[in-house]
Design a protein around this motif. Sequence first.
Motif, PDB file in Angstrom:
ATOM      1  N   PHE A 187       0.876  -1.238   0.083  1.00 37.62           N
ATOM      2  CA  PHE A 187      -0.003   0.192  -0.163  1.00 37.62           C
ATOM      3  C   PHE A 187       1.083   1.316  -0.141  1.00 37.62           C
ATOM      4  N   LEU A 188       1.809   1.398   0.877  1.00 37.00           N
ATOM      5  CA  LEU A 188       2.621   2.522   0.998  1.00 37.00           C
ATOM      6  C   LEU A 188       3.539   2.819  -0.168  1.00 37.00           C
ATOM      7  N   SER A 189       4.202   1.748  -0.779  1.00 31.67           N
ATOM      8  CA  SER A 189       4.886   1.874  -2.224  1.00 31.67           C
ATOM      9  C   SER A 189       4.175   2.452  -3.041  1.00 31.67           C
ATOM     10  N   GLY A 190       2.815   1.772  -3.111  1.00 35.01           N
ATOM     11  CA  GLY A 190       1.928   2.769  -4.257  1.00 35.01           C
ATOM     12  C   GLY A 190       1.327   4.201  -3.825  1.00 35.01           C
ATOM     13  N   LEU A 191       1.049   4.299  -2.695  1.00 33.44           N
ATOM     14  CA  LEU A 191       0.881   5.757  -2.250  1.00 33.44           C
ATOM     15  C   LEU A 191       2.038   6.693  -2.292  1.00 33.44           C
ATOM     16  N   PHE A 192       3.251   6.358  -2.106  1.00 29.60           N
ATOM     17  CA  PHE A 192       4.333   7.272  -2.204  1.00 29.60           C
ATOM     18  C   PHE A 192       4.655   7.402  -3.485  1.00 29.60           C
ATOM     19  N   LEU A 193       4.702   6.121  -4.524  1.00 31.15           N
ATOM     20  CA  LEU A 193       5.191   6.154  -5.854  1.00 31.15           C
ATOM     21  C   LEU A 193       4.066   7.632  -6.647  1.00 31.15           C
ATOM     22  N   GLY A 194       2.733   7.464  -6.156  1.00 30.15           N
ATOM     23  CA  GLY A 194       1.851   8.283  -6.873  1.00 30.15           C
ATOM     24  C   GLY A 194       2.332   9.607  -6.510  1.00 30.15           C
ATOM     25  N   VAL A 195       3.084  10.136  -5.653  1.00 33.00           N
ATOM     26  CA  VAL A 195       3.455  11.528  -5.371  1.00 33.00           C
ATOM     27  C   VAL A 195       5.010  11.791  -5.851  1.00 33.00           C
ATOM     28  N   GLY A 196       5.477  10.706  -6.629  1.00 33.59           N
ATOM     29  CA  GLY A 196       6.970  10.897  -6.807  1.00 33.59           C
ATOM     30  C   GLY A 196       7.888  10.500  -5.887  1.00 33.59           C
ATOM     31  N   LEU A 197       7.580   9.660  -5.000  1.00 35.15           N
ATOM     32  CA  LEU A 197       8.660   9.156  -4.021  1.00 35.15           C
ATOM     33  C   LEU A 197       8.806   7.786  -3.946  1.00 35.15           C
ATOM     34  N   LYS A 198      10.251   7.264  -3.751  1.00 33.31           N
ATOM     35  CA  LYS A 198      10.157   5.829  -3.829  1.00 33.31           C
ATOM     36  C   LYS A 198      10.354   5.609  -2.273  1.00 33.31           C
ATOM     37  N   LEU A 199       9.641   4.408  -2.033  1.00 38.51           N
ATOM     38  CA  LEU A 199       9.756   3.789  -0.552  1.00 38.51           C
ATOM     39  C   LEU A 199      11.034   2.826  -0.374  1.00 38.51           C
ATOM     40  N   VAL A 200      12.137   3.213   0.036  1.00 39.02           N
ATOM     41  CA  VAL A 200      13.354   2.515   0.137  1.00 39.02           C
ATOM     42  C   VAL A 200      13.120   1.341   0.928  1.00 39.02           C
ATOM     43  N   ASP A 201      12.828   1.802   2.285  1.00 40.52           N
ATOM     44  CA  ASP A 201      12.409   0.827   3.257  1.00 40.52           C
ATOM     45  C   ASP A 201      11.835   1.595   4.550  1.00 40.52           C
ATOM     46  N   PHE A 202      11.366   0.947   5.554  1.00 35.21           N
ATOM     47  CA  PHE A 202      10.710   1.587   6.718  1.00 35.21           C
ATOM     48  C   PHE A 202      10.765   0.458   7.964  1.00 35.21           C
ATOM     49  N   LYS A 203      10.547   0.885   8.993  1.00 34.97           N
ATOM     50  CA  LYS A 203      10.462   0.164  10.251  1.00 34.97           C
ATOM     51  C   LYS A 203       9.047   0.301  10.687  1.00 34.97           C
ATOM     52  N   ASN A 240      10.972   7.125  10.206  1.00 35.47           N
ATOM     53  CA  ASN A 240      11.260   5.678  10.236  1.00 35.47           C
ATOM     54  C   ASN A 240      11.035   5.095   8.774  1.00 35.47           C
ATOM     55  N   CYS A 241      11.044   5.911   7.804  1.00 36.15           N
ATOM     56  CA  CYS A 241      11.004   5.517   6.410  1.00 36.15           C
ATOM     57  C   CYS A 241      12.338   6.108   5.614  1.00 36.15           C
ATOM     58  N   ARG A 242      12.659   5.377   4.526  1.00 36.90           N
ATOM     59  CA  ARG A 242      13.517   6.007   3.624  1.00 36.90           C
ATOM     60  C   ARG A 242      12.810   6.390   2.477  1.00 36.90           C
ATOM     61  N   LEU A 243      12.765   7.824   2.067  1.00 41.10           N
ATOM     62  CA  LEU A 243      11.935   8.172   0.966  1.00 41.10           C
ATOM     63  C   LEU A 243      12.985   8.863   0.158  1.00 41.10           C
ATOM     64  N   TRP A 244      12.838   8.535  -1.248  1.00 38.10           N
ATOM     65  CA  TRP A 244      13.661   9.384  -2.299  1.00 38.10           C
ATOM     66  C   TRP A 244      12.997   9.763  -3.473  1.00 38.10           C
ATOM     67  N   ASP A 245      13.335  10.761  -3.711  1.00 38.44           N
ATOM     68  CA  ASP A 245      12.812  11.415  -5.151  1.00 38.44           C
ATOM     69  C   ASP A 245      12.769  10.355  -6.176  1.00 38.44           C
ATOM     70  N   VAL A 246      11.786  10.051  -6.758  1.00 37.37           N
ATOM     71  CA  VAL A 246      11.928   8.977  -7.981  1.00 37.37           C
ATOM     72  C   VAL A 246      12.757   9.385  -9.206  1.00 37.37           C
ATOM     73  N   LYS A 247      12.759  10.734  -9.259  1.00 42.25           N
ATOM     74  CA  LYS A 247      13.608  11.084 -10.577  1.00 42.25           C
ATOM     75  C   LYS A 247      15.018  11.648 -10.063  1.00 42.25           C
ATOM     76  N   LEU A 260      14.389  12.341   1.168  1.00 42.88           N
ATOM     77  CA  LEU A 260      13.636  13.470   1.745  1.00 42.88           C
ATOM     78  C   LEU A 260      13.162  12.606   3.016  1.00 42.88           C
ATOM     79  N   ASP A 261      14.154  12.400   4.007  1.00 42.90           N
ATOM     80  CA  ASP A 261      13.689  11.521   5.279  1.00 42.90           C
ATOM     81  C   ASP A 261      14.691  11.798   6.363  1.00 42.90           C
ATOM     82  N   LYS A 262      14.888  11.119   7.344  1.00 43.37           N
ATOM     83  CA  LYS A 262      16.000  11.054   8.696  1.00 43.37           C
ATOM     84  C   LYS A 262      17.055  11.087   7.941  1.00 43.37           C
TER      85      LYS A 262
END
Length: 255
Positions: free
Chosen positions: A162-178, A202-209, A214-216
């Motif tokens: 769910f989260l991978s899709g949610l973030f991809l929809g706003v141009g973010l790659k969900l790399v990992d999370f806790k 507690n997530c790693r979020l990278w701009d897709v492009k 954009l995280d800790k």
Amino acid sequence: MNSRRTRIYEGKAKILYEGPEPGTVIVHYKDDTTAFDSQKKAVIDGKGVLNQRISEYIFTRLNNLGLPTHFMRTLNMREQLVREVEIIPLEIVVRNVAAGSLSKRFGLAEGTQLPRSIVEFYYKSDELGDPMVSEEHITAFGWANPQDIDDVMALALRINDFLSGLFLGVGLKLVDFKLEFGRLYENEEMRIILADEISPDNCRLWDVKTNEKLDKDRFRQDLGKVAEAYQEVARRLGILPEAGVRDMQGPDTVQ
Ligand code: TMP
């Protein structure tokens, strides 16, 4: 701060207070930020407000999907009412792309796509530095039984989808999370539900492009503009607090 409330626990980034009804807890999101087992510390103005808002949004979406979480409602910009659970002493990390400790452990270049999502377990213990554990340790030491582990894994992978899709929809790659889970006892029955928070802490979020972080990791690696990055995540999700940055500090407590 309202001193009439009973403080249950103060963690590195949050404070827990007794809730207004039995079985409820108030979670207060602080601006305090730590990394590397608290060796690195800072106060990042507005972080608590942003994390509360982002976590509220994600937990509400998960609740609406039928993925059970402890989140009940937001009380104010820094506080949420949640169900009281017995926290399972494990940190569940889901990884889609190599980064952080996985890259280090296996010598994998950061950004390498993993052949499939990987779920890891860590024992929640600040004193021990959250050591990685296997299912053998978890069951032998009685932290969870095999059924609990199956439930946690299944929930973690559904949350990842769910989260991978949610973030991809706003141009973010969900790399990992806790994630952290808790046991909820209701009518003689026990259910495992999602607890804690989901935020750029507690997530790693990278701009897709651009792969911009954009995280800790911006704090861990001294990249600067930490609050700005969290704000950008909120902005992309369409949930930036209306008053914007000026109001990020929010009320200490409205109770
Ligand atoms: P790691 O690569 O350092 O093991 O981190 C994996 C993910 O877990 C990453 O998204 C950051 C998150 N994390 C926490 O939320 N708390 C922690 O204490 C650690 C070490 C990682």
